[in-house]
Design a protein around this motif. Structure first.
Motif, PDB file in Angstrom:
ATOM      1  N   GLN A 687     -15.163  11.878  -2.641  1.00  0.00           N
ATOM      2  CA  GLN A 687     -15.622  10.682  -3.340  1.00  0.00           C
ATOM      3  C   GLN A 687     -14.923  10.483  -4.691  1.00  0.00           C
ATOM      4  OE1 GLN A 687     -17.906   8.753  -1.686  1.00  0.00           O
ATOM      5  NE2 GLN A 687     -17.666  10.294  -0.062  1.00  0.00           N
ATOM      6  N   LEU A 688     -13.994  11.384  -5.042  1.00  0.00           N
ATOM      7  CA  LEU A 688     -13.371  11.335  -6.362  1.00  0.00           C
ATOM      8  C   LEU A 688     -11.957  10.775  -6.308  1.00  0.00           C
ATOM      9  CD1 LEU A 688     -14.392  14.836  -7.809  1.00  0.00           C
ATOM     10  CD2 LEU A 688     -15.534  12.637  -8.167  1.00  0.00           C
ATOM     11  N   GLU A 689     -11.602  10.036  -7.352  1.00  0.00           N
ATOM     12  CA  GLU A 689     -10.222   9.565  -7.473  1.00  0.00           C
ATOM     13  C   GLU A 689      -9.282  10.745  -7.721  1.00  0.00           C
ATOM     14  OE1 GLU A 689      -7.424   6.672 -10.307  1.00  0.00           O
ATOM     15  OE2 GLU A 689      -9.546   6.975 -10.764  1.00  0.00           O
ATOM     16  N   ILE A 690      -9.747  11.701  -8.558  1.00  0.00           N
ATOM     17  CA  ILE A 690      -8.968  12.902  -8.844  1.00  0.00           C
ATOM     18  C   ILE A 690      -9.788  14.096  -8.385  1.00  0.00           C
ATOM     19  CG2 ILE A 690      -7.689  14.202 -10.584  1.00  0.00           C
ATOM     20  CD1 ILE A 690      -7.840  11.787 -12.417  1.00  0.00           C
ATOM     21  N   PRO A 691      -9.575  14.599  -7.187  1.00  0.00           N
ATOM     22  CA  PRO A 691     -10.345  15.755  -6.707  1.00  0.00           C
ATOM     23  C   PRO A 691     -10.046  16.999  -7.538  1.00  0.00           C
ATOM     24  CG  PRO A 691      -9.186  14.657  -4.894  1.00  0.00           C
ATOM     25  CD  PRO A 691      -8.634  14.108  -6.173  1.00  0.00           C
ATOM     26  N   TYR A 692     -11.086  17.802  -7.766  1.00  0.00           N
ATOM     27  CA  TYR A 692     -10.893  19.085  -8.447  1.00  0.00           C
ATOM     28  C   TYR A 692     -10.900  20.179  -7.383  1.00  0.00           C
ATOM     29  CZ  TYR A 692     -11.324  22.922 -11.740  1.00  0.00           C
ATOM     30  OH  TYR A 692     -11.088  24.077 -12.453  1.00  0.00           O
ATOM     31  N   THR A 693      -9.755  20.797  -7.175  1.00  0.00           N
ATOM     32  CA  THR A 693      -9.568  21.694  -6.024  1.00  0.00           C
ATOM     33  C   THR A 693      -9.373  23.157  -6.389  1.00  0.00           C
ATOM     34  OG1 THR A 693      -7.168  21.312  -6.057  1.00  0.00           O
ATOM     35  CG2 THR A 693      -8.501  19.820  -4.709  1.00  0.00           C
ATOM     36  N   TYR A 694      -9.297  23.484  -7.679  1.00  0.00           N
ATOM     37  CA  TYR A 694      -8.860  24.829  -8.061  1.00  0.00           C
ATOM     38  C   TYR A 694      -9.927  25.892  -7.851  1.00  0.00           C
ATOM     39  CZ  TYR A 694      -5.436  21.761 -10.134  1.00  0.00           C
ATOM     40  OH  TYR A 694      -4.503  20.776 -10.312  1.00  0.00           O
ATOM     41  N   LEU A 695     -11.197  25.504  -7.714  1.00  0.00           N
ATOM     42  CA  LEU A 695     -12.263  26.485  -7.509  1.00  0.00           C
ATOM     43  C   LEU A 695     -12.904  26.343  -6.133  1.00  0.00           C
ATOM     44  CD1 LEU A 695     -13.976  26.697 -11.025  1.00  0.00           C
ATOM     45  CD2 LEU A 695     -12.248  28.178 -10.010  1.00  0.00           C
ATOM     46  N   ILE A 696     -12.152  25.834  -5.167  1.00  0.00           N
ATOM     47  CA  ILE A 696     -12.632  25.833  -3.782  1.00  0.00           C
ATOM     48  C   ILE A 696     -12.513  27.266  -3.272  1.00  0.00           C
ATOM     49  CG2 ILE A 696     -12.260  24.959  -1.456  1.00  0.00           C
ATOM     50  CD1 ILE A 696     -11.088  22.440  -2.674  1.00  0.00           C
ATOM     51  N   PRO A 697     -13.614  27.903  -2.877  1.00  0.00           N
ATOM     52  CA  PRO A 697     -13.570  29.334  -2.544  1.00  0.00           C
ATOM     53  C   PRO A 697     -12.504  29.736  -1.534  1.00  0.00           C
ATOM     54  CG  PRO A 697     -15.831  28.640  -2.759  1.00  0.00           C
ATOM     55  CD  PRO A 697     -15.001  27.398  -2.884  1.00  0.00           C
ATOM     56  N   ASN A 698     -12.342  28.959  -0.457  1.00  0.00           N
ATOM     57  CA  ASN A 698     -11.377  29.394   0.564  1.00  0.00           C
ATOM     58  C   ASN A 698      -9.933  29.094   0.177  1.00  0.00           C
ATOM     59  OD1 ASN A 698     -11.149  26.652   0.971  1.00  0.00           O
ATOM     60  ND2 ASN A 698     -11.812  26.681   3.117  1.00  0.00           N
ATOM     61  N   GLN A 699      -9.720  28.501  -1.013  1.00  0.00           N
ATOM     62  CA  GLN A 699      -8.363  28.296  -1.511  1.00  0.00           C
ATOM     63  C   GLN A 699      -8.056  29.176  -2.722  1.00  0.00           C
ATOM     64  OE1 GLN A 699      -7.248  24.141  -1.968  1.00  0.00           O
ATOM     65  NE2 GLN A 699      -8.523  23.539  -0.220  1.00  0.00           N
TER      66      GLN A 699
END
Length: 706
Positions: A687-699
Motif C-alpha cells: 500500500q506504500l509508494e515507497i516500500p520499506y524492505t530492509y527489515l523483512i525477516p526473510n530478506q
C-alpha cells in the motif's frame, strides 16, 4: 560386547569432503573405546553426505557408561597437499538406543585432533565428571591464548600500533589480535570465497579510481572493470546531472531509480532520516539552542497557517538533526587543499500531511555572517547545497559509526568474548554463535582494505582515515546501553508516535519477537536468578564485553555483570538484534540511496556555501565527485549491498547445535513469528509508494557477512 552406531555428516559446500582416513574414539563415564576408522564400502565423507559405520568398544569394557566425548582424528590417505574436511556433526546411537548429537560445524585439518561434547547444553557448574571438567578448562585456556584484545592507543602503548592503525584510538574493538583463527567462526576460504572476492573487488575498484595507471588483473574486478572501464579513473567533471544516469546500466534497483527522480524533493529528504540507511539520528525538539537562532519569521512560511514554531514544538511536531560531534574534525587533503566537513544542524517540521519537511539548515555549529541559516525559500541551488552538505556529514557518520562501529565492531567484541569465555557446550554459545558467522572474517579482511589509511572508504570520503577515526572516538564516548536498545532509543528521541516511521515499526516488532524467543531459551537454562549468579563463565563473558568493548565506562550503562534472568535476556536480545536487524537496516539500502551522488555523497569537493544567492547548478556539479569518483562510489555501494550464494536467512539455523526437543520447538515457534511478520510487512508495503524492505525477516541475514 556393546555396539555403537556412529554417523558422521560432511558439510554440503565446496571442497567439504576429504580423501583422508577419519578415526573416532568414544569416551564414556566408564571407559573409552578403541580408536576406530570410519569406513564404508565406496567413497566416504563426500560433500553433503553422511557416513555411518558399526564398531565395537574395547573387549574388556561391557559398556562405556554415559557417553561424554567423541574424539575425531584425520590422518593422510595419500601423499598430497593437506586437504581440510568440513564435519557438520556426529550422531551416536548407544546400545540402549539413545541418540546423542555431537555438533562440530568446523573444518578439520590433516593430523588434527578434535574433541566434541554432546547431549544437552551444560553450564559450568553442571559438569561433574573429571573428564568433562578438564575438557572444559582446556578448551577455554586454548581459546584465550588464540584470541586476545588489543587496545589501539598509540601514544601510550606504541607496542600495539598495528599496520593501518597508528593514530590515537581508545577502543579495542577496532583491532582484535588473533594469534590463530578458528575454522568454526567461518574464517575459511572455501565457504567465504564469494564475499572475500567481492571485498577485494571493492578495493581494486577504488585503487583503480585513485591510481588509474595501475594495472589490475585479478578475477574479482574483471567483470566490473569491463562494464565501467570508460568511467573509472576519469577526472572529468559532470556537465549535466542527468548524465550520471549513464552509470545505471551497470545496475539499478526500483529504489535507486526512485531516488534519482525525487532527490530534490524536501519530503523525500525528510523521509530518508526516518527510513533511509541512517534512521537513528533525528530527535524531537522542544527548545532550540542558542547556537541555532532560527526565528519565527524565518520558518513561518513553511508551517501550517495560523500556527507558530513554539506551538509546533509544544505539539511535538518539530524535530532536529544536530551533528555537533563532527564540529572541528579535520578533513583530508584533496589536490593539495583541505576539504571541508560540516557539523551542521537541520530543523524538520511534521506537517499536517504527516510529511517530515526540512525547514532550516545551519551548516556549522557557531552562527555568524558566514554561517547563514538556509531556508526552503532561498535560491534552489543554495538550498540543495545545504541539504547535500548535511547528508555528506551524515553519510560519514552512518558508515563509520552506525554501520561499522555499532554493528560490525561491536559484534566483533561479542564474538571474541564468546570464543574466550563460553565453551561450545554452553547454552549461550549455542544460541549466539549462528549470529556470528563470517563476521570476524569480513572485519579482518576489510579492516585495512576498506577502512585502513589507504582503504577504499578512507580515500573516497571527505574526512579521510584520521577524521573517521576521530569521529568514531568521539561517538564511542557517547554510546550508552540504552542508545543501542531500540525501544529505549526510540523513546529517548521522542519518536514513539511520529507517523510513517517504518524502521521503528518493523524494528520494535522484531525486537519483541527476538526478546520473546531469547527469554524462553534463557529461562529454560536459568530457572532462577541464582543460576545466573552461579554461572562464572557467563559473568566472565559480560565482564570482558564491558571492559574491552566499552572500556569499563560505568556511565555508559552497560552491564559489567548479570544479576537476573531479565538482565541476560535483554543483553542477548541486543546482540542478536544488532547482528541481524540493525545491520540490515544500516547496510542493505546502501546502493538504493548512495548510488545517486546528488542525493547522498560521502565526498564533496567545494567548500560549504558561506553566502546566499551565489550558487548555480554548475556549483553543484563542481561540488559533486567527478566522473571516475562517481563510478567508484557507485560500484562500492553496489558491492557493499550484495547478496551471496550461501546466505543464511534470519532465523533459519541450518546448523543443529541444540539436542533438546524443547529448544527445537522454541526455534520453530520463533520462525513462525518471523514468517508472520514477513507477511504483515508485505501487506503494508503493497500500500506504500515507497516500500520499506530492509527489515523483512526473510530478506535479512542471520549474521553480518559484508
Amino acid at each position: 560386547m556393546a555396539a555403537y552406531e556412529v554417523e558422521v555428516a560432511t558439510g554440503d559446500m565446496k571442497e567439504a569432503g576429504t580423501w583422508d582416513n577419519v578415526y573416532v574414539t568414544l569416551f564414556g563415564a566408564a571407559g573409552q573405546s578403541e580408536r576406530t576408522e570410519l569406513d564404508n564400502y565406496g567413497p566416504n565423507f563426500n560433500r553433503g553426505t553422511v557416513s555411518g559405520t558399526q564398531f565395537c568398544a574395547c573387549a574388556f569394557i561391557s559398556t562405556l557408561g554415559k557417553l561424554l566425548l567423541v574424539k575425531v582424528e584425520k590422518d593422510p590417505f595419500l601423499v598430497r597437499k593437506d586437504d581440510e574436511w568440513y564435519c557438520s556433526k556426529i550422531v551416536v546411537t548407544t546400545p540402549e538406543g539413545e541418540v546423542l548429537l555431537f555438533p562440530c560445524y568446523r573444518w578439520i585439518s590433516r593430523e588434527e585432533l578434535v574433541e566434541l561434547r554432546g547431549g544437552r547444553a551444560m553450564k559450568v557448574f553442571e559438569d561433574d565428571h573429571p573428564l568433562l571438567v578438564d575438557h572444559r578448562r582446556n578448551e577455554m585456556m586454548q581459546r584465550k591464548s588464540f584470541y586476545q584484545y588489543v587496545f589501539i592507543w598509540a601514544v601510550q602503548r606504541p607496542e600495539y600500533s598495528l599496520k593501518g592503525f597508528s593514530g590515537e584510538m581508545s577502543m579495542c574493538l577496532f583491532v582484535t589480535l588473533f594469534t590463530r583463527l578458528f575454522d568454526d567462526v567461518g574464517l575459511h576460504g572455501y565457504i567465504y570465497e564469494s564475499a572475500f572476492e567481492a571485498l577485494m573487488a571493492v578495493c581494486c575498484l577504488i585503487l583503480y579510481l585513485v591510481f588509474p595507471l595501475l594495472s589490475f588483473t585479478s578475477s574479482p574486478i574483471s567483470g566490473l572493470e569491463l562494464k565501467i572501464k570508460g568511467l573509472l579513473g576519469s577526472a572529468e567533471k559532470w556537465k549535466n546531472i542527468d548524465d550520471m544516469k549513464k552509470i545505471f546500466w551497470f545496475r539499478s534497483t526500483t529504489m535507486s531509480e526512485y531516488v534519482a527522480e525525487h532527490w530534490k524533493e524536501d519530503d523525500f529528504y525528510g523521509f530518508q532520516f526516518l527510513n533511509g540507511v541512517n534512521p537513528s539520528v533525528i530527535k524531537r525538539c522542544s527548545e532550540l539552542s542558542q547556537n541555532f537562532p532560527v526565528t519565527e519569521e524565518m520558518v513561518k512560511p513553511f508551517l501550517e497557517e495560523g500556527t507558530s514554531l513554539q506551538n509546533e514544538m509544544k505539539k511535538g511536531n518539530i524535530f532536529i538533526y544536530d551533528q555537533k560531534k563532527m564540529d572541528g574534525i579535520p578533513a583530508r587533503l584533496y589536490d593539495g587543499e583541505t576539504l571541508r566537513v560540516t557539523g551542521g544542524l537541520c530543523l524538520f517540521y511534521l506537517n499536517p500531511e504527516n510529511k517530515l519537511m526540512p525547514i532550516a539548515i545551519q551548516l556549522h555549529q557557531q552562527p555568524s555572517e558566514e554561517n547563514p541559516i538556509f531556508l526552503p525559500s532561498d535560491l534552489e541551488t543554495d538550498w540543495l547545497l545545504a541539504k547535500m552538505f548535511i547528508e555528506n556529514a551524515d553519510s560519514m557518520d552512518h558508515q563509520a559509526v552506525h554501520h561499522l562501529m555499532n554493528t560490525h565492531f561491536l559484534i566483533e567484541v561479542y564474538t571474541v568474548a564468546t570464543l574466550r569465555c563460553l565453551p561450545v557446550i554452553h547454552p549461550i554459545y549455542k544460541l549466539l554463535f549462528p549470529h556470528f558467522r563470517y563476521t570476524l572474517s569480513v572485519n579482518t579482511s576489510g579492516r585495512d582494505s576498506l577502512f585502513g589509511p589507504e582503504g577504499a572508504l578512507s580515500i573516497v570520503c571527505s574526512l579521510g582515515h584520521a577524521g573517521l577515526m576521530e569521529l568514531m572516538r568521539r561517538s564511542h564516548s557517547e554510546v550508552t546501553y540504552s542508545s543501542l536498545c531500540l525501544p529505549e532509543n526510540i523513546a529517548a528521541r521522542g519518536l514513539e508516535s511520529i507517523p510513517n516511521f517504518y524502521y521503528r515499526d518493523d524494528g520494535l516488532k522484531l525486537w519483541d519477537i527476538i526478546s520473546s524467543f531469547v527469554g524462553a531459551v534463557v529461562e529454560n537454562y536459568y530457572p532462577s536468578d541464582s543460576d545466573v549468579h552461579k554461572d562464572t563463565e557467563l559473568q566472565d563473558w559480560i565482564s570482558e564485553i564491558f571492559t574491552h568493548g566499552f572500556l569499563g565506562n560505568k556511565a555508559s550503562g552497560f552491564p559489567s555483570s548479570f544479576h537476573t534472568v531479565k538482565d541476560v535476556t535483554k543483553f542477548i536480545t541486543l546482540v542478536i538484534f544488532t547482528s541481524t536487524a540493525q545491520h540490515a537496516a544500516v547496510n542493505n539500502g546502501q546502493f538504493d540511496y548512495y548510488s545517486w551522488p546528488p542525493n547522498v555523497s560521502i565526498l564533496l569537493h567545494k567548500r560549504p556555501p558561506t553566502t546566499k544567492g551565489q550558487s548555480s547548478m554548475t556549483t553543484i556539479l563542481e561540488t559533486l565527485p567527478n566522473v571516475g569518483e562517481t563510478a567508484g562510489l557507485i560500484a562500492m555501494a553496489r558491492l557493499l549491498s550484495e547478496k551471496y550464494d550461501d546466505v543464511v536467512p534470519f532465523g533459519t539455523y541450518p546448523e543443529e547445535r541444540f539436542d533438546e526437543p524443547a529448544l527445537k520447538q522454541m526455534i520453530k515457534e520463533f520462525q513462525a513469528e518471523l514468517s508472520f511478520l514477513t507477511e504483515e510487512i508485505a501487506a503494508r508495503n503493497s500500500q506504500l509508494e515507497i516500500p520499506y524492505t530492509y527489515l523483512i525477516p526473510n530478506q535479512m541475514e542471520n549474521s553480518i557477512t559484508i
